[in-house]
Design a protein around this motif. Structure first.
Motif, PDB file in Angstrom:
ATOM      1  N   LEU D  31     -22.668  15.972  11.077  1.00 37.20           N
ATOM      2  CA  LEU D  31     -23.304  15.351  10.111  1.00 37.20           C
ATOM      3  C   LEU D  31     -22.136  14.543   9.203  1.00 37.20           C
ATOM      4  O   LEU D  31     -22.724  13.661   9.096  1.00 37.20           O
ATOM      5  CB  LEU D  31     -24.401  16.528   9.576  1.00 37.20           C
ATOM      6  N   ALA D  32     -21.438  15.178   8.442  1.00 33.50           N
ATOM      7  CA  ALA D  32     -20.572  14.711   7.457  1.00 33.50           C
ATOM      8  C   ALA D  32     -20.688  13.503   8.343  1.00 33.50           C
ATOM      9  O   ALA D  32     -20.577  11.827   7.502  1.00 33.50           O
ATOM     10  CB  ALA D  32     -19.268  15.775   7.471  1.00 33.50           C
ATOM     11  N   ALA D  33     -19.611  13.304   9.663  1.00 27.24           N
ATOM     12  CA  ALA D  33     -18.915  12.326  10.553  1.00 27.24           C
ATOM     13  C   ALA D  33     -20.144  10.960  10.380  1.00 27.24           C
ATOM     14  O   ALA D  33     -19.852   9.925  10.167  1.00 27.24           O
ATOM     15  CB  ALA D  33     -18.581  12.246  12.269  1.00 27.24           C
ATOM     16  N   LEU D  34     -21.373  11.716  11.123  1.00 31.87           N
ATOM     17  CA  LEU D  34     -22.817  11.200  10.849  1.00 31.87           C
ATOM     18  C   LEU D  34     -23.225   9.858   9.502  1.00 31.87           C
ATOM     19  O   LEU D  34     -23.377   8.775   9.851  1.00 31.87           O
ATOM     20  CB  LEU D  34     -23.680  11.801  11.512  1.00 31.87           C
ATOM     21  N   ILE D  35     -22.559  10.656   8.443  1.00 30.81           N
ATOM     22  CA  ILE D  35     -23.279  10.016   7.383  1.00 30.81           C
ATOM     23  C   ILE D  35     -22.435   9.051   7.304  1.00 30.81           C
ATOM     24  O   ILE D  35     -22.842   8.157   6.889  1.00 30.81           O
ATOM     25  CB  ILE D  35     -22.895  11.334   5.865  1.00 30.81           C
ATOM     26  N   VAL D  36     -20.841   9.054   7.124  1.00 27.69           N
ATOM     27  CA  VAL D  36     -19.752   8.163   7.047  1.00 27.69           C
ATOM     28  C   VAL D  36     -20.486   7.329   8.076  1.00 27.69           C
ATOM     29  O   VAL D  36     -20.457   5.659   8.038  1.00 27.69           O
ATOM     30  CB  VAL D  36     -18.534   9.082   7.529  1.00 27.69           C
ATOM     31  N   LEU D  37     -20.719   7.247   9.059  1.00 24.64           N
ATOM     32  CA  LEU D  37     -20.940   6.373  10.385  1.00 24.64           C
ATOM     33  C   LEU D  37     -22.020   5.227   9.818  1.00 24.64           C
ATOM     34  O   LEU D  37     -22.018   4.059   9.472  1.00 24.64           O
ATOM     35  CB  LEU D  37     -21.277   6.686  12.042  1.00 24.64           C
ATOM     36  N   ILE D  38     -23.146   5.869   9.852  1.00 24.65           N
ATOM     37  CA  ILE D  38     -24.050   5.438   9.225  1.00 24.65           C
ATOM     38  C   ILE D  38     -23.733   4.521   7.781  1.00 24.65           C
ATOM     39  O   ILE D  38     -24.211   3.316   8.057  1.00 24.65           O
ATOM     40  CB  ILE D  38     -25.135   6.418   8.836  1.00 24.65           C
ATOM     41  N   VAL D  39     -23.190   4.917   7.108  1.00 29.38           N
ATOM     42  CA  VAL D  39     -22.963   3.944   5.701  1.00 29.38           C
ATOM     43  C   VAL D  39     -21.865   2.584   6.069  1.00 29.38           C
ATOM     44  O   VAL D  39     -22.491   1.739   5.916  1.00 29.38           O
ATOM     45  CB  VAL D  39     -21.687   4.943   4.373  1.00 29.38           C
ATOM     46  N   ILE D  40     -20.645   2.767   6.927  1.00 30.98           N
ATOM     47  CA  ILE D  40     -19.849   1.971   7.661  1.00 30.98           C
ATOM     48  C   ILE D  40     -21.050   0.847   8.405  1.00 30.98           C
ATOM     49  O   ILE D  40     -21.124   0.173   8.173  1.00 30.98           O
ATOM     50  CB  ILE D  40     -19.459   2.471   8.167  1.00 30.98           C
ATOM     51  N   MET D  41     -21.711   1.086   8.955  1.00 27.32           N
ATOM     52  CA  MET D  41     -23.078   0.585   9.991  1.00 27.32           C
ATOM     53  C   MET D  41     -23.915  -0.492   8.574  1.00 27.32           C
ATOM     54  O   MET D  41     -23.612  -0.701   9.211  1.00 27.32           O
ATOM     55  CB  MET D  41     -23.782   1.541  10.630  1.00 27.32           C
ATOM     56  N   SER D  42     -24.369   0.596   7.832  1.00 26.72           N
ATOM     57  CA  SER D  42     -25.047  -0.754   6.857  1.00 26.72           C
ATOM     58  C   SER D  42     -24.077  -1.429   6.666  1.00 26.72           C
ATOM     59  O   SER D  42     -24.704  -2.503   5.696  1.00 26.72           O
ATOM     60  CB  SER D  42     -25.828   0.693   6.043  1.00 26.72           C
ATOM     61  N   MET D  43     -23.074  -1.180   5.990  1.00 27.37           N
ATOM     62  CA  MET D  43     -22.130  -2.603   5.929  1.00 27.37           C
ATOM     63  C   MET D  43     -21.663  -3.169   6.921  1.00 27.37           C
ATOM     64  O   MET D  43     -21.556  -4.107   6.026  1.00 27.37           O
ATOM     65  CB  MET D  43     -20.834  -1.438   5.089  1.00 27.37           C
ATOM     66  N   CYS D 300     -27.214  14.250  19.034  1.00 29.57           N
ATOM     67  CA  CYS D 300     -28.064  12.644  19.351  1.00 29.57           C
ATOM     68  C   CYS D 300     -28.065  11.411  19.194  1.00 29.57           C
ATOM     69  O   CYS D 300     -28.146  10.004  19.342  1.00 29.57           O
ATOM     70  CB  CYS D 300     -29.327  13.144  20.425  1.00 29.57           C
ATOM     71  N   ILE D 301     -28.342  11.648  17.570  1.00 30.69           N
ATOM     72  CA  ILE D 301     -28.573  10.419  16.212  1.00 30.69           C
ATOM     73  C   ILE D 301     -27.356   9.665  16.538  1.00 30.69           C
ATOM     74  O   ILE D 301     -27.304   8.813  16.545  1.00 30.69           O
ATOM     75  CB  ILE D 301     -28.708  11.095  15.383  1.00 30.69           C
ATOM     76  N   LEU D 302     -25.996  10.155  16.471  1.00 31.82           N
ATOM     77  CA  LEU D 302     -24.716   9.723  16.184  1.00 31.82           C
ATOM     78  C   LEU D 302     -24.677   8.752  17.978  1.00 31.82           C
ATOM     79  O   LEU D 302     -24.555   8.279  17.509  1.00 31.82           O
ATOM     80  CB  LEU D 302     -24.154  11.110  16.239  1.00 31.82           C
ATOM     81  N   ILE D 303     -25.361   9.237  18.638  1.00 35.17           N
ATOM     82  CA  ILE D 303     -24.450   8.358  20.113  1.00 35.17           C
ATOM     83  C   ILE D 303     -25.964   7.419  20.185  1.00 35.17           C
ATOM     84  O   ILE D 303     -25.299   6.693  19.940  1.00 35.17           O
ATOM     85  CB  ILE D 303     -25.051   9.146  21.223  1.00 35.17           C
ATOM     86  N   GLU D 304     -26.840   7.496  19.143  1.00 37.52           N
ATOM     87  CA  GLU D 304     -27.425   6.327  19.466  1.00 37.52           C
ATOM     88  C   GLU D 304     -27.543   5.546  18.257  1.00 37.52           C
ATOM     89  O   GLU D 304     -27.240   4.207  18.188  1.00 37.52           O
ATOM     90  CB  GLU D 304     -28.982   6.952  18.897  1.00 37.52           C
ATOM     91  N   VAL D 305     -26.639   6.181  17.220  1.00 32.42           N
ATOM     92  CA  VAL D 305     -26.301   4.947  15.639  1.00 32.42           C
ATOM     93  C   VAL D 305     -25.372   4.277  16.381  1.00 32.42           C
ATOM     94  O   VAL D 305     -25.241   3.160  16.449  1.00 32.42           O
ATOM     95  CB  VAL D 305     -25.983   5.917  14.591  1.00 32.42           C
ATOM     96  N   ILE D 306     -24.430   4.985  17.333  1.00 34.20           N
ATOM     97  CA  ILE D 306     -23.155   4.316  17.763  1.00 34.20           C
ATOM     98  C   ILE D 306     -23.118   3.198  18.357  1.00 34.20           C
ATOM     99  O   ILE D 306     -23.249   2.009  18.465  1.00 34.20           O
ATOM    100  CB  ILE D 306     -22.056   4.894  18.288  1.00 34.20           C
ATOM    101  N   ARG D 307     -24.517   3.281  19.299  1.00 28.53           N
ATOM    102  CA  ARG D 307     -24.681   2.217  20.344  1.00 28.53           C
ATOM    103  C   ARG D 307     -25.337   1.225  19.669  1.00 28.53           C
ATOM    104  O   ARG D 307     -25.170   0.073  19.877  1.00 28.53           O
ATOM    105  CB  ARG D 307     -25.335   3.044  21.121  1.00 28.53           C
ATOM    106  N   ASN D 308     -26.502   1.335  18.479  1.00 33.94           N
ATOM    107  CA  ASN D 308     -27.851   0.576  18.189  1.00 33.94           C
ATOM    108  C   ASN D 308     -26.557  -0.214  16.717  1.00 33.94           C
ATOM    109  O   ASN D 308     -26.119  -1.146  17.355  1.00 33.94           O
ATOM    110  CB  ASN D 308     -28.369   1.190  17.887  1.00 33.94           C
ATOM    111  N   GLY D 309     -25.857   0.512  16.513  1.00 33.93           N
ATOM    112  CA  GLY D 309     -25.255   0.361  14.873  1.00 33.93           C
ATOM    113  C   GLY D 309     -24.277  -1.227  15.977  1.00 33.93           C
ATOM    114  O   GLY D 309     -23.654  -1.996  15.254  1.00 33.93           O
TER     115      GLY D 309
END
Ligand SMILES: Nc1ncnc2c1ncn2[C@@H]1O[C@H](COP(=O)(O)OP(=O)(O)OP(=O)(O)O)[C@@H](O)[C@H]1O
Ligand SMILES: Nc1ncnc2c1ncn2[C@@H]1O[C@H](COP(=O)(O)OP(=O)(O)OP(=O)(O)O)[C@@H](O)[C@H]1O
Ligand SMILES: [Mg+2]
Ligand SMILES: [Mg+2]
Lengths: 246, 343, 291, 343, 246
Positions: D31-43, D300-309
Motif C-alpha cells: 500500500l505504501a508503494a502504491l501511494i508513492v506510485l500514485i504521487v509519482i504518476m500524478s506528478m 489490483c489497484i497497483l497493477i491498474e495504476v501502473i498501466r493507466n499511469g
C-alpha cells in the motif's frame, strides 16, 4: 584460553526478548549442560552460536580469533557441529544423503567430481550401527519414524573433526538403548578433546555426562555451576523459578 | 541411488522391481499414458506414424524441451520461472540483431566469427535475465512468481523496444552455418535440435543424480533451511539454477529462430505455461524437491503429440483446444494409479 | 470431378476478423461443391505455432493452403516447404512477398492506412492532435496501417500525440480502456483512429466512452475514424457514435482464396496480387452496408 | 485476532503498533508503494488525479478484483487456479447466449425473468468449472496447476465451440436492466462494480477472520495434514474454495460483458497471470497459508495504476511493457523493508 | 467389555512391514504404556487407531460397535483424541486457534456463526496454566519453541470428553516441570474413567503412571504384561531384543 566465549548476548524477536545479556565461556573438551523451561531461550542460544541468528547485542568469540559467526556454513568450517531441535533434514533425500549433505564424498573423473554413492551409504550404515540405531542408510527420511530421523541428525555430526558440538535435545525421540549410546558418544567426544553443549530436559542424562550446568530462565542465565556442586533438586528449582539464582 | 545395504532387518522385505526407481515414478506412469495416446492417434490418422511426421514431432518438442529441462531444475528448487517465453524471444532477437550488426559493420575476421559472436551475445543476454531473476530471488528473497512475471514483461518489452515490434532475420556471412547448426538434420532424418536435447538431458541427469550439486538442488527444494544449516550455499545454487533455466530458454530461442529463419518479436508468447505444464506433467512438483530430466522430456512429447495428433486427425479446431485440456488432465490422472498401488 | 481440401490458416483464431474470412470460404466451398474448406490456426498470434500447424497440414496432405502470414520470414520458410511438397499456396490478409506462394488475396494495408488518414482529413479537415490504437506490437500489417495513416496525415494540420499507438493485444476490453486513457492523457485530443475495430467490438463500452464527449463528437470537434466494418460498428456509426469506418472485405478474401486455389489446381494462371479492396463508410452511405 | 492476554511473561514486551496486524503485513507495505506510485504518476501527468480518471481506474480494477478475491482464497489453501480467464469468458458467453435464446424463444413470464435466468445460467456454468477443479484437486488429488491448466484450455475451447468464435451480445427485454446492474453508476459517480467489490471484500474478510471456515482455509494452506487430523473436512473446504473462485470469476465476466455490451470469445485471455500477480503482490503466498482481502484489492489497484499511469504519462508504448514489469518488481521489493525491520 | 480391541492388525508400506499381526485390548479407564525401539511401529499403530492409516490386514473394534475408523475426523467423533508425534500444528495460526481447530467456539448471529476469539484465547490460556506451560495463547505457533509446540498439542486433547487418549511421546520436548504435570494429567484422566495409551521412551514415566505395558519389536508385539509383574530391566531387554518375549 576459552574455546567459545559469549559476552552479553541479547536477542529480540519483535516484542519478545528471547535472550537478555547472556555471557559464559566453554573450554576445549568441556561438556556443559544447558537447561531451562520451554521457551527459556536455549534453542535461540544454540542458533546464535551456530550462525543462524545474529545477536541483537553482545558478541561471541570462537577459538580466540573470530568475532562473528556469519552463517551456518561458516560455523561448520570453524568446527562447530549442531544437532538442531527441528533436525533440519531434507525429506526427499535418503538418510545417507542427508548425513553427507554439504560435504559429499566424491570421486574425481577428469575435471568432474561424481558422488560415491555406495561409499557414503556404507559409511552411514556404519554410523548407525555405532549408534545402535535401527535406521537404514538408503531409506528416504520422509518415511522414517521420529527416532530414526533423530539418529540421522546425530550421525551427521560424526563426519568431521569438530571442536564444539551443540546438541539441542538429541535424545528427545530416541529409544532407551540409543540414549545410552548417545551418552557414551558424548563421553568419547570429551576424551577426544571435543567440547559439547548438551541441551536436554532429562535431568539424569545431564547429570551423567556433564561437568557443568548452565540454567536459563526467560532469556537470562540464572545459574552456571559445576555439576559436582549442584543437585537435580536445585536445578529443578532454578528452572521453575522456585529458586531465583545460584 | 538408494542401494540396498548389507544390514538386514527382519521386517524389511525386498522391494518389487515396480516399487522403486523409474518404474515407481510419475514419469513412468505418464510415459504409459503417452504410449496409449500414441496408439490412439496412430489409429485416428494414418499419417501420424509416418517418418516425416515423427521427424516433425521430434523437432517440435525439442523446441520447448531444452527450456523444460531448465524449468524442471527451477521447479525442483521450489521456484518457478515465468520469463522463459520472453527469454526465448530475447536470445533469438539478440542473436539475429548482432548478426545483422556485424554484417553492417563488415566485421568478419575469420569464418564463423560472426556466428560465434552472435551466439555468445544471444546466450549472454539470456544468462543476464537468469542472473537478474536469481539475484532477486536468492539475495533479495522476492517471490519467484512475481519476480519472473516482472521479467516476463520487462524482457518482452525490451525485445519490442529493440526491434520496434518488427521481426528480425538472421543474416550475414555465417547464415548458412547458423541454419545448419539449428535447423539441420543429421543423416537427413534426425533434427540436430533433438541431439542437443539428448545431450542436455544426459548432462542434467548425471548432474542431478551423481553430483553434490544435484543433491543440493533437491535438498533446497524440500527444505531450504536444512540446506542452509548444513552449509550448502543455497543462494549460489539458486542463482545457478535460474541462470541455467534462462540459458536453456536461450538455446531454444536460437534453435527456433534458426528453424523459422526469423526472430519475430512475439516469438514464444505464452510458452511459459506450456513449458511449466510439460515439466509438471513429467513429474516435477511445484512444491519443490521432485523432478527429473526424463520426465521433462516425456511431458514435452505428450503435449506435442496431443497437439500434432489432433491436427492430423482433423478434429474440429474449436474442439481441439477442449480436447488438449481434457487429455492433459487425463494423462496426469493415470498417475493416481501409482499412488493407489504403492500405498 | 476431382475434390480438393483447402486449408485456411489465420494468424490467430481468437480474432473475429478471421471468422468472417472463414465464413466466406466455407460458403464458397459449399457453392463449388468439390472443395472442402478447413479452417485451422494458432489460437493466439504466435509465429512458431502457426509454422508448426502448417507443417502438420503438409503432412496431412491438404491440396491447398491459404495463409494469413504471422511472421514474414518464418512463413517464407514453411511456404517454400509446402510448395516443394506440391501444395498450392496463397497468402491472404497478410503477405510474404518473397516466398514461393502463387498469389496474395487481401487488403493493401498501406493503402488501408492511407484511407483511414484521408477519411479523417475528410471528416475533420481542421486538424489537431490525434492518437492511434493498434493490436499486437509485432503484427506487420498493423504496422503498415499505422505508417499509412501517418503518411496520409503528413503535412496536414494533424499531429500525433506521444504514446501513440497504444497496443491492445487484440484485447477488446483493454482497447476500450485505452480509448479513455488516451483522451484523459490528452484532454485536447481531437481524434482517435483505431487501426482495427477492437474498441467498437464492445458496443456499450464504446457508447459509454463516447457519451462522455457526446457534444464534441456531434459537433465534429472530436473525430472518431475506425478500421473495420462489422455489423455492430455500422450500427454505432448509424447512431452517430463514429464519423467514419474503413473496412476490409474478409468475407471476400475467404471466397477469393477458394477460387484462386481451385484455379491454381486446375492449372489456370492467376494474378499474383489480388486486392479485395476497401470500403469507406460514413453516415451518408452507412445504410447501404447495413442492409 | 491475536489479542494480548492477561497472562504476563517477564521477557515479553509490548508489540509496537507497527509490529502487528495490518501494519506489519505485506499488504501495508505494498500500500505504501502504491501511494508513492500514485504521487509519482500524478506528478508525471496532471490528468491522473482527475475525477474522470479516478472513476476509470476504479472501474478497471473492479473488473479483475472480484476474481482476485476468489484467487486469493485458492492461493491461501496452497492451490492455484489458472482457469479464471476462461471462466470469465464462459460466464459472459453463457449469460448472453441464454439472454438471446430466451429472446428467440419468446419466453418472458415476468419482468426481469430473462435477466434472472441468464444470470443463474452464467454463474451456474462458472460454478460447474469450479466444481470440476475442486473435485479433481481435492478428491482425485491432482496437481492444481495441471488441473486448472487443463480447464483453462477446455473451457476456452467450449466457449469457441458454443459461439464458433463469434462474439455474442446481451440482448432481449431485460438488456437495459442488465446494463444497469453491471455497468451502471451509483449517484452517477460510483461504478456499481466497485460496490460489488466492496461487498465481496467485506464478506470475505469476515469469513476469513471471524468464522471457523476461514480458520480452516488458513490451516489447510499451512499444514493440510494438521487440518485433516483435527477433523477439518479438508476436501469439502477445498472444493468450496475452487467453486468460490470460479464464481467470483463468473461475476467479473458478467460485469465486464455488461460494460462492453459484448461477450467476445477471447474475453480475458491471459488474465490469469495478472490476477494471480495481483493476489501475490497483495501478500498472498503461493506456498499457502497467507493472504487477505485487503491485499488482493491493493494488488489490483497497483497493477491498474501502473498501466493507466504509464499511458497517461505518454510513455513510449514499447517501453510501457518494460516499465510495468520493472515497477511490479520494485513494488514487491518494498516489502523487503518489512522483513528487515521485523527481523 | 473392552473399549478398544485390535485383532491381528498388520500394516505394510511397500516392502516395509511396519506392523505384523498385532492384537490387544484396552479396558475403559486403563492406562497402558506402549514401548519399543525406534521404528518398532508404535506411531504406525497409533495412526491406525486414530484413523489415519487403514490396516493392510486385521480389524479394530472400538466401544463394541465400530469395526472401522475411517478418518481422523471419525475417530474424534467416536471419542478418540490423539497427541501426534509430529504434533500436527498449523504454523500460521495462533496457539489458541490450533487448539480449537475443527471445533471452534462460535456465537450465533442470525443465520451466521462467528468465532468467539477472546473466549477461545481465555480457555487456551487456562489450559496452558493447568499444564504449567510458558506458552502464550495468542502467539503464532510458527515462532514457538519445541516444548511450547508440544504443549499446544497436549492442550488440544483436553477440549472434549474423550474415551481414549493416544499420546505419542507427549513429553519428548517438554521441560521437567511440565512432564510432572502431564503425568499428573494422566492420573486425573484415569480417575475420570478415560483410557490412555502412552508412548514414551522414558522408562520411569511409563512405570510411574501405567498399569500395563505393551512392548513392540520390529512390528510385532513381544510382551503385554502388568507393570506390577515387570521391571524396567525386563522391558529394556525386550525392547533391545536381548529377551525374546514375555
Ligand atoms: N523466530 C522467532 N520469532 C519470534 N519469537 C521467537 C522466534 N524463535 C523463538 N521465539 C520465542 O523465543 C522464546 C525462546 O525460544 P527457544 O526456542 O529458544 O526456547 P527453548 O529454550 O529452546 O525451549 P524448548 O525447551 O521448548 O525447546 C520463545 O518464547 C519463543 O516463542
Ligand atoms: N509412510 C511410510 N512409508 C514407508 N515406511 C514407513 C512409513 N511410515 C513409517 N514407516 C516405517 O515403518 C516403521 C515403523 O515406523 P513408526 O513411525 O511406527 O516407528 P515408531 O515405533 O513410532 O518409532 P519412534 O520411536 O522412532 O517414533 C519404520 O521403519 C518406518 O521407517
Ligand atoms: Mg528448544
Ligand atoms: Mg514414533
Amino acid at each position: 584460553m576459552a574455546l567459545l566465549e559469549l559476552k552479553g548476548v541479547t536477542k529480540e524477536f519483535g516484542a519478545i526478548r528471547a535472550l537478555s545479556d547472556v555471557s559464559f565461556s566453554i573450554q576445549p573438551g568441556e561438556v556443559v549442560g544447558l537447561m531451562g523451561d520451554n521457551g527459556a531461550g536455549k534453542s535461540t542460544l544454540v542458533k546464535i552460536i551456530s550462525g543462524i541468528y545474529q545477536p541483537t547485542a553482545g558478541s561471541l568469540e570462537f577459538d580466540g580469533t573470530h568475532a562473528q559467526v556469519g552463517s551456518p556454513g561458516e560455523a561448520r568450517r570453524l568446527g562447530i557441529e549442531t544437532v538442531y531441535q527441528d533436525l533440519a533434514l531434507a525429506d526427499n533425500l535418503t538418510a545417507a544423503e542427508n548425513i553427507f549433505l554439504g560435504r559429499e564424498m566424491k570421486r574425481q573423473v577428469g575435471p568432474f567430481r561424481f558422488l560415491r554413492h555406495s561409499a557414503m551409504n556404507a559409511r552411514a550404515a556404519e554410523l548407525f550401527a555405532e549408534l545402535k540405531s535401527e535406521t537404514r542408510a538408503g531409506d528416504y527420511v520422509r518415511q522414517m519414524s521420529g527416532g530414526q530421523r533423530q539418529a540421522v541428525a546425530i550421525a551427521r555430526t560424526r563426519l568431521s573433526d569438530a571442536k564444539l558440538i551443540l546438541m539441542d535435545e538429541p535424545t528427545a525421540a530416541i529409544s532407551v538403548r540409543q540414549v545410552a549410546e548417545v551418552l557414551n558418544l558424548i563421553h568419547r567426544l570429551k576424551e577426544a578433546g571435543i567440547a559439547v553443549i548438551l541441551i536436554s530436559h532429562r535431568m539424569p542424562d545431564v547429570f551423567a555426562v556433564c561437568e557443568r550446568v548452565i540454567v536459563m530462565r526467560r532469556g537470562t542465565k540464572v545459574a552456571d555451576k559445576a555439576i559436582a556442586h549442584s543437585s537435580p533438586e536445585e536445578v529443578t528449582a532454578l528452572i521453575t523459578g522456585a529458586k531465583e539464582a545460584a | 541411488m538408494a542401494q540396498t545395504h548389507a544390514q538386514t532387518f527382519t521386517n524389511v522385505g525386498q522391494t518389487r522391481f515396480w516399487q522403486h526407481g523409474f518404474l515407481a515414478s510419475q514419469s513412468a506412469y505418464v510415459l504409459a499414458a503417452l504410449i496409449v495416446l500414441i496408439v490412439i492417434m496412430s489409429m485416428l490418422s494414418p499419417n501420424f506414424l509416418t517418418g516425416g511426421n515423427i521427424s516433425n514431432i521430434t523437432r517440435n518438442f525439442s523446441f520447448i524441451a531444452i527450456a523444460t529441462l531448465g524449468m524442471t531444475l527451477v521447479i525442483i528448487t521450489g521456484g518457478i520461472d515465468l520469463s522463459v517465453g520472453s527469454t526465448i524471444a530475447l536470445s533469438a532477437t539478440v542473436t539475429s540483431l548482432v548478426m545483422n550488426a556485424l554484417l553492417g559493420a563488415n566485421f568478419y575476421p575469420f569464418p564463423g566469427s560472426a556466428l560465434l559472436i552472435s551466439l555468445v551475445a544471444g546466450l549472454g543476454s539470456a544468462a543476464l535475465v537468469g542472473l537478474f531473476n536469481g539475484l532477486a530471488i536468492a539475495k533479495l528473497k522476492l517471490s519467484p512468481f512475481v519476480t519472473t512475471l516482472g521479467t516476463l514483461s520487462m524482457v518482452r518489452g525490451l525485445v519490442y523496444v529493440a526491434t520496434q515490434g518488427r521481426g528480425t532475420f538472421p543474416a550475414g556471412p555465417d547464415k548458412d552455418m547458423f541454419l545448419a547448426i539449428t535447423a539441420g538434420k543429421l543423416f537427413d532424418v534426425l533434427p540436430v535440435s533433438f541431439l542437443y536435447l539428448i545431450i542436455c538431458a544426459v548432462v542434467m541427469w548425471v548432474a542431478l543424480n551423481h553430483t553434490a550439486w544435484g543433491k543440493h538442488v533437491f535438498a533446497i527444494g524440500s527444505n531450504e533451511n536444512a540446506g542452509r544449516l548444513t552449509g550448502v550455499n543455497v543462494d549460489r545454487v539458486k542463482i545457478q539454477v535460474y541462470v541455467l533455466c534462462s540459458l536453456a530458454a536461450g538455446v531454444n530461442g536460437i534453435i527456433i529462430s534458426g528453424w523459422l529463419g526469423s526472430a519475430p518479436a512475439n516469438l514464444a508468447t505464452a510458452y511459459e505455461l506450456t513449458i511449466i505444464a510439460a515439466a509438471v506433467i513429467g513429474g516435477a512438483n511445484l512444491a519443490g524437491g521432485v523432478g527429473g530430466a526424463a520426465g521433462a522430456i516425456i511431458g514435452c512429447i505428450l503435449i506435442e503429440v496431443i497437439r500434432n495428433g489432433l491436427v492430423l486427425a482433423r478434429v474440429d479446431p474449436y474442439w481441439q483446444q477442449t480436447l488438449v485440456g481434457a487429455i492433459i488432465v487425463a494423462a496426469v490422472l493415470v498417475d493416481r494409479l501409482r499412488s493407489s498401488r504403492n500405498g | 470431378q476431382e475434390s480438393y481440401t483447402f486449408a485456411v490458416v489465420p494468424k490467430a483464431m481468437n480474432n473475429p476478423f478471421f471468422d468472417l474470412a472463414r465464413d466466406g470460404c466455407e460458403a464458397r466451398a459449399a457453392e463449388l461443391g468439390n472443395v472442402t474448406c478447413m479452417y485451422i490456426g494458432p489460437v493466439e498470434h504466435e509465429a512458431t505455432t502457426q509454422a508448426q500447424i502448417i507443417e502438420d497440414l503438409i503432412t496431412q496432405g491438404v491440396d491447398g493452403l491459404a495463409i494469413s502470414v504471422s511472421d514474414i520470414a518464418a512463413a517464407t520458410t514453411v511456404i517454400d516447404r509446402a510448395t516443394a511438397a506440391g501444395i498450392a499456396v496463397i497468402t491472404f490478409d497478410s503477405d510474404a512477398p518473397d516466398s514461393t506462394r502463387t498469389a496474395y488475396v487481401g487488403t493493401d494495408n498501406k493503402l488501408f492506412g492511407e484511407d483511414l488518414g484521408k477519411l479523417l482529413l475528410q471528416v475533420a479537415p481542421d486538424g489537431g492532435t490525434y492518437g492511434m490504437i493498434s493490436g499486437g506490437a509485432a503484427a506487420p500489417n498493423l504496422a503498415l496501417r499505422v505508417d499509412g495513416v501517418r503518411e496520409a496525415l503528413a503535412g496536414s494540420a494533424w499531429t500525433e500525440v506521444p504514446g501513440s499507438p497504444t497496443f491492445s493485444n487484440d484485447d477488446i476490453a483493454l482497447a476500450v480502456q485505452q480509448m479513455g486513457d488516451l483522451k484523459t492523457a490528452n484532454p485536447d485530443l481531437k481524434a482517435i483512429v483505431p487501426v482495427g475495430g477492437w474498441p467498437m467490438f464492445a458496443p456499450d463500452g464504446w457508447k459509454n466512452f463516447v457519451d462522455q464527449y457526446k457534444a464534441d463528437v456531434d459537433s465534429g470537434a472530436f473525430a472518431l475514424v475506425v478500421a473495420d466494418t462489422l455489423p455492430q460498428q455500422l450500427q454505432l456509426l448509424k447512431e452517430g457514435y463514429a464519423h467514419g469506418l474503413v473496412g476490409q472485405r474478409p468475407y471476400e478474401m475467404g471466397q477469393k482464396a477458394m477460387d484462386t486455389l481451385l484455379a491454381i489446381k486446375k492449372g489456370e494462371t492467376v494474378d499474383e496480387i489480388i486486392y479485395t479492396g476497401n470500403d469507406v463508410v460514413t453516415a451518408e452511405n452507412v445504410d447501404e452496408f447495413l442492409k
